[in-house]
Motif scaffolding. Structure first.
Motif, PDB file in Angstrom:
ATOM      1  N   ILE A 202     -45.576 -27.933  11.885  1.00  0.00           N
ATOM      2  CA  ILE A 202     -46.791 -28.001  12.450  1.00  0.00           C
ATOM      3  C   ILE A 202     -46.127 -28.228  13.559  1.00  0.00           C
ATOM      4  O   ILE A 202     -45.660 -28.488  14.049  1.00  0.00           O
ATOM      5  CB  ILE A 202     -47.177 -29.409  11.236  1.00  0.00           C
ATOM      6  N   ARG A 203     -47.438 -27.430  14.326  1.00  0.00           N
ATOM      7  CA  ARG A 203     -47.852 -26.855  15.693  1.00  0.00           C
ATOM      8  C   ARG A 203     -49.394 -28.268  15.921  1.00  0.00           C
ATOM      9  O   ARG A 203     -49.763 -27.172  15.967  1.00  0.00           O
ATOM     10  CB  ARG A 203     -47.245 -26.410  16.213  1.00  0.00           C
ATOM     11  N   THR A 204     -48.793 -28.954  16.845  1.00  0.00           N
ATOM     12  CA  THR A 204     -49.933 -29.863  17.519  1.00  0.00           C
ATOM     13  C   THR A 204     -50.555 -28.947  18.759  1.00  0.00           C
ATOM     14  O   THR A 204     -49.898 -28.014  19.347  1.00  0.00           O
ATOM     15  CB  THR A 204     -49.968 -31.017  17.920  1.00  0.00           C
ATOM     16  N   GLY A 205     -51.360 -29.179  19.520  1.00  0.00           N
ATOM     17  CA  GLY A 205     -51.832 -28.558  20.824  1.00  0.00           C
ATOM     18  C   GLY A 205     -52.847 -26.938  20.825  1.00  0.00           C
ATOM     19  O   GLY A 205     -53.410 -27.220  21.908  1.00  0.00           O
ATOM     20  N   GLY A 206     -52.969 -26.721  19.305  1.00  0.00           N
ATOM     21  CA  GLY A 206     -54.101 -25.461  20.192  1.00  0.00           C
ATOM     22  C   GLY A 206     -53.086 -23.822  19.831  1.00  0.00           C
ATOM     23  O   GLY A 206     -53.180 -22.768  19.316  1.00  0.00           O
ATOM     24  N   ASP A 207     -51.888 -24.124  20.370  1.00  0.00           N
ATOM     25  CA  ASP A 207     -50.981 -22.602  20.361  1.00  0.00           C
ATOM     26  C   ASP A 207     -49.840 -22.679  18.810  1.00  0.00           C
ATOM     27  O   ASP A 207     -50.012 -23.557  18.130  1.00  0.00           O
ATOM     28  CB  ASP A 207     -49.857 -22.916  21.665  1.00  0.00           C
ATOM     29  N   GLU A 208     -50.600 -21.020  18.645  1.00  0.00           N
ATOM     30  CA  GLU A 208     -50.063 -20.442  17.405  1.00  0.00           C
ATOM     31  C   GLU A 208     -48.735 -19.991  18.094  1.00  0.00           C
ATOM     32  O   GLU A 208     -48.223 -18.531  17.311  1.00  0.00           O
ATOM     33  CB  GLU A 208     -51.142 -20.153  17.044  1.00  0.00           C
ATOM     34  N   ARG A 209     -47.708 -20.159  17.944  1.00  0.00           N
ATOM     35  CA  ARG A 209     -46.608 -20.113  17.958  1.00  0.00           C
ATOM     36  C   ARG A 209     -45.461 -21.063  17.195  1.00  0.00           C
ATOM     37  O   ARG A 209     -45.583 -22.514  17.847  1.00  0.00           O
ATOM     38  CB  ARG A 209     -45.723 -19.414  19.007  1.00  0.00           C
ATOM     39  N   THR A 210     -44.112 -21.042  16.897  1.00  0.00           N
ATOM     40  CA  THR A 210     -42.730 -21.876  16.688  1.00  0.00           C
ATOM     41  C   THR A 210     -42.165 -22.357  17.775  1.00  0.00           C
ATOM     42  O   THR A 210     -41.295 -22.858  17.266  1.00  0.00           O
ATOM     43  CB  THR A 210     -42.652 -21.774  15.304  1.00  0.00           C
ATOM     44  N   SER A 211     -41.654 -21.451  18.394  1.00  0.00           N
ATOM     45  CA  SER A 211     -41.111 -21.723  19.783  1.00  0.00           C
ATOM     46  C   SER A 211     -39.948 -21.610  19.551  1.00  0.00           C
ATOM     47  O   SER A 211     -39.088 -22.887  19.871  1.00  0.00           O
ATOM     48  CB  SER A 211     -42.062 -22.980  20.499  1.00  0.00           C
ATOM     49  N   ASN A 212     -39.297 -21.707  18.742  1.00  0.00           N
ATOM     50  CA  ASN A 212     -37.323 -20.888  18.676  1.00  0.00           C
ATOM     51  C   ASN A 212     -37.128 -22.125  18.134  1.00  0.00           C
ATOM     52  O   ASN A 212     -36.124 -22.693  17.743  1.00  0.00           O
ATOM     53  CB  ASN A 212     -37.306 -20.826  19.743  1.00  0.00           C
ATOM     54  N   PHE A 213     -37.546 -22.837  16.822  1.00  0.00           N
ATOM     55  CA  PHE A 213     -37.475 -24.102  16.842  1.00  0.00           C
ATOM     56  C   PHE A 213     -36.913 -23.539  14.855  1.00  0.00           C
ATOM     57  O   PHE A 213     -38.237 -23.265  14.225  1.00  0.00           O
ATOM     58  CB  PHE A 213     -39.008 -24.624  16.293  1.00  0.00           C
ATOM     59  N   LEU A 214     -35.719 -24.217  14.703  1.00  0.00           N
ATOM     60  CA  LEU A 214     -35.236 -24.264  13.559  1.00  0.00           C
ATOM     61  C   LEU A 214     -35.180 -22.931  12.544  1.00  0.00           C
ATOM     62  O   LEU A 214     -35.967 -22.932  11.782  1.00  0.00           O
ATOM     63  CB  LEU A 214     -35.449 -25.127  12.751  1.00  0.00           C
ATOM     64  N   PRO A 215     -34.806 -21.484  13.245  1.00  0.00           N
ATOM     65  CA  PRO A 215     -35.460 -20.503  12.767  1.00  0.00           C
ATOM     66  C   PRO A 215     -34.681 -20.380  11.765  1.00  0.00           C
ATOM     67  O   PRO A 215     -35.264 -19.069  11.150  1.00  0.00           O
ATOM     68  CB  PRO A 215     -35.155 -19.743  14.372  1.00  0.00           C
ATOM     69  N   TRP A 216     -33.265 -20.497  11.723  1.00  0.00           N
ATOM     70  CA  TRP A 216     -32.719 -20.103  10.281  1.00  0.00           C
ATOM     71  C   TRP A 216     -32.718 -21.530   9.260  1.00  0.00           C
ATOM     72  O   TRP A 216     -32.842 -20.222   7.893  1.00  0.00           O
ATOM     73  CB  TRP A 216     -30.646 -20.666  10.466  1.00  0.00           C
ATOM     74  N   HIS A 217     -33.180 -22.524   9.348  1.00  0.00           N
ATOM     75  CA  HIS A 217     -33.857 -23.105   8.098  1.00  0.00           C
ATOM     76  C   HIS A 217     -35.614 -23.311   7.564  1.00  0.00           C
ATOM     77  O   HIS A 217     -35.888 -23.038   6.898  1.00  0.00           O
ATOM     78  CB  HIS A 217     -33.471 -24.358   8.160  1.00  0.00           C
ATOM     79  N   ALA A 218     -36.083 -22.610   8.835  1.00  0.00           N
ATOM     80  CA  ALA A 218     -37.848 -22.544   8.791  1.00  0.00           C
ATOM     81  C   ALA A 218     -37.853 -20.949   8.169  1.00  0.00           C
ATOM     82  O   ALA A 218     -38.209 -20.486   7.049  1.00  0.00           O
ATOM     83  CB  ALA A 218     -38.541 -22.723   9.824  1.00  0.00           C
ATOM     84  N   ASN A 219     -37.485 -19.962   9.192  1.00  0.00           N
ATOM     85  CA  ASN A 219     -37.541 -17.948   8.835  1.00  0.00           C
ATOM     86  C   ASN A 219     -36.928 -18.116   7.580  1.00  0.00           C
ATOM     87  O   ASN A 219     -37.206 -16.919   6.516  1.00  0.00           O
ATOM     88  CB  ASN A 219     -37.427 -16.998   9.408  1.00  0.00           C
ATOM     89  N   GLY A 220     -35.775 -18.061   7.449  1.00  0.00           N
ATOM     90  CA  GLY A 220     -34.934 -17.880   6.652  1.00  0.00           C
ATOM     91  C   GLY A 220     -35.641 -18.709   4.563  1.00  0.00           C
ATOM     92  O   GLY A 220     -35.131 -18.046   3.420  1.00  0.00           O
ATOM     93  N   ASN A 221     -36.543 -19.844   4.705  1.00  0.00           N
ATOM     94  CA  ASN A 221     -36.784 -20.007   4.189  1.00  0.00           C
ATOM     95  C   ASN A 221     -38.750 -20.379   3.657  1.00  0.00           C
ATOM     96  O   ASN A 221     -39.410 -20.316   2.961  1.00  0.00           O
ATOM     97  CB  ASN A 221     -37.033 -21.878   3.730  1.00  0.00           C
ATOM     98  N   GLU A 222     -38.625 -18.859   4.054  1.00  0.00           N
ATOM     99  CA  GLU A 222     -40.002 -18.597   4.681  1.00  0.00           C
ATOM    100  C   GLU A 222     -41.667 -19.877   4.765  1.00  0.00           C
ATOM    101  O   GLU A 222     -42.529 -20.105   3.881  1.00  0.00           O
ATOM    102  CB  GLU A 222     -41.008 -17.838   3.267  1.00  0.00           C
ATOM    103  N   ALA A 223     -41.111 -20.290   5.056  1.00  0.00           N
ATOM    104  CA  ALA A 223     -41.098 -21.749   5.637  1.00  0.00           C
ATOM    105  C   ALA A 223     -42.933 -22.177   5.841  1.00  0.00           C
ATOM    106  O   ALA A 223     -43.580 -20.386   6.641  1.00  0.00           O
ATOM    107  CB  ALA A 223     -41.218 -23.393   6.920  1.00  0.00           C
TER     108      ALA A 223
END
Length: 325
Positions: A202-223
């Motif tokens: 979940i990202r608040t504030g209007g920006d639509e990017r994940t900002s280098n956050f937990l890439p292994w556990h999120a991208n690998g799991n297709e979060a």
């Protein structure tokens, strides 16, 4: 009058969203964006925005526990935050110390057996913050009912880089064979304690990017990812429930995609692969619209057990092939 009416509408919307949600993600990760913009909008300084955001953090923790989330990760201080003005950094450090200590001593944390952990390059933070981290971790070390990860001095790319360097060093001194490197090899070097795969960001504030956050556990799991416009201090329970609904829709869409791929393979694969494809169709056929469900596939004829008897994971994949799709 308008404020009263708005509260009634918001409460009704929350009840509607709650009825629409049938389950909960295991691990939710939150990028708490918009504290400073919220403060400017309300005529305050950055410190006031961060304090208002800390109140939202406490509410989100309660909402997660209410619906059955088991792990929550909060992006509290990124490596980029070191570039902020010194007075703002120092105020953030003070707030982190205060809230970590407060959480570690809170009855609700101990009553709900919440384990607090820090992720990131904590050694880069001032001594007083490191001491607060140690205190919070020590006070809650015996709990496993719920995990609260605080990402501090965190950068996902740098975490992966350090893990890769660790693997390279072990290979160089013959402590590790290259052929033995697998998913677990990397995960063991990312964090001191296991972190579950992320189901929803979940990202608040209007920006639509994940900002280098937990890439292994999120991208690998297709979060699933839920972007919303409210600043973090304004983030409401209705916004939170909308995020959970996004996760459920993403999960159902994934199941339909798997079923459709398997159907497409049935006419173009060898006999062993055909059995595997039939198994996938049988597991996920109920997720397809009635008109798309294939006829003539019998569970007993293909040797596929009902899901209630299966010992595989819900998606039918082992950990080594989770990201294959």
């Amino acid at each position: 009058m308008k404020r009263w009416f708005r509260r009634r509408v918001d409460a009704a919307y929350e009840r509607l969203l709650s009825r629409e949600i049938s389950g909960a993600p295991t691990h939710v990760a939150v990028i708490q964006d918009g504290n400073r913009r919220y403060a400017r909008q309300h005529g305050g300084d950055a410190q006031e925005g961060h304090r208002a955001g800390a109140d939202t953090t406490e509410r989100v923790l309660e909402w997660c526990q209410d619906i059955g989330v088991e792990e929550l990760t909060l992006y509290a201080f990124s490596t980029e935050n070191f570039n902020r003005p010194e007075d703002e950094r120092e105020a953030l450090y003070d707030l982190l110390c205060e809230k970590l200590t407060e959480f570690a001593d809170a009855d609700r944390v101990h009553d709900n057996e919440v384990r607090i952990r820090a992720l990131g390059a904590v050694d880069r933070l001032p001594e007083r913050v490191r001491e607060a981290v140690d205190y919070a971790e020590e006070q809650t070390a015996g709990y496993e009912q719920f995990v609260l990860n605080i990402a501090l001095a965190y950068g996902g790319r740098s975490q992966l880089l350090e893990a890769a360097r660790g693997v390279a060093r072990d290979v160089e001194v013959d402590h590790l064979e290259p052929d033995a490197i697998d998913v677990e090899t990397i995960e063991q070097r990312l964090y001191d304690q296991p972190v579950r795969d992320v189901d929803l960001i979940i990202r608040t504030g209007g920006d639509e990017r994940t900002s280098n956050f937990l890439p292994w556990h999120a991208n690998g799991n297709e979060a699933a990812v839920f972007f919303c416009t409210p600043y973090w201090p304004e983030f409401s329970k209705a916004d939170f429930l909308r995020g959970i609904r996004t996760y459920e829709h993403r999960k159902e869409s994934w199941r339909r995609t798997r079923a459709r791929r398997a159907i497409a393979l049935l006419g173009a694969v060898s006999e062993p692969e055909l059995t595997d494809a039939q198994a996938v169709v049988n597991r996920f056929r109920d997720s397809l619209p009635v008109g798309e469900r294939p006829a003539g596939i019998d569970r007993e004829a293909t040797g596929v057990a009902d899901s209630s008897e299966s010992t595989t994971t819900e998606d039918g994949l082992d950990s080594s092939s989770r990201a294959a799709d």
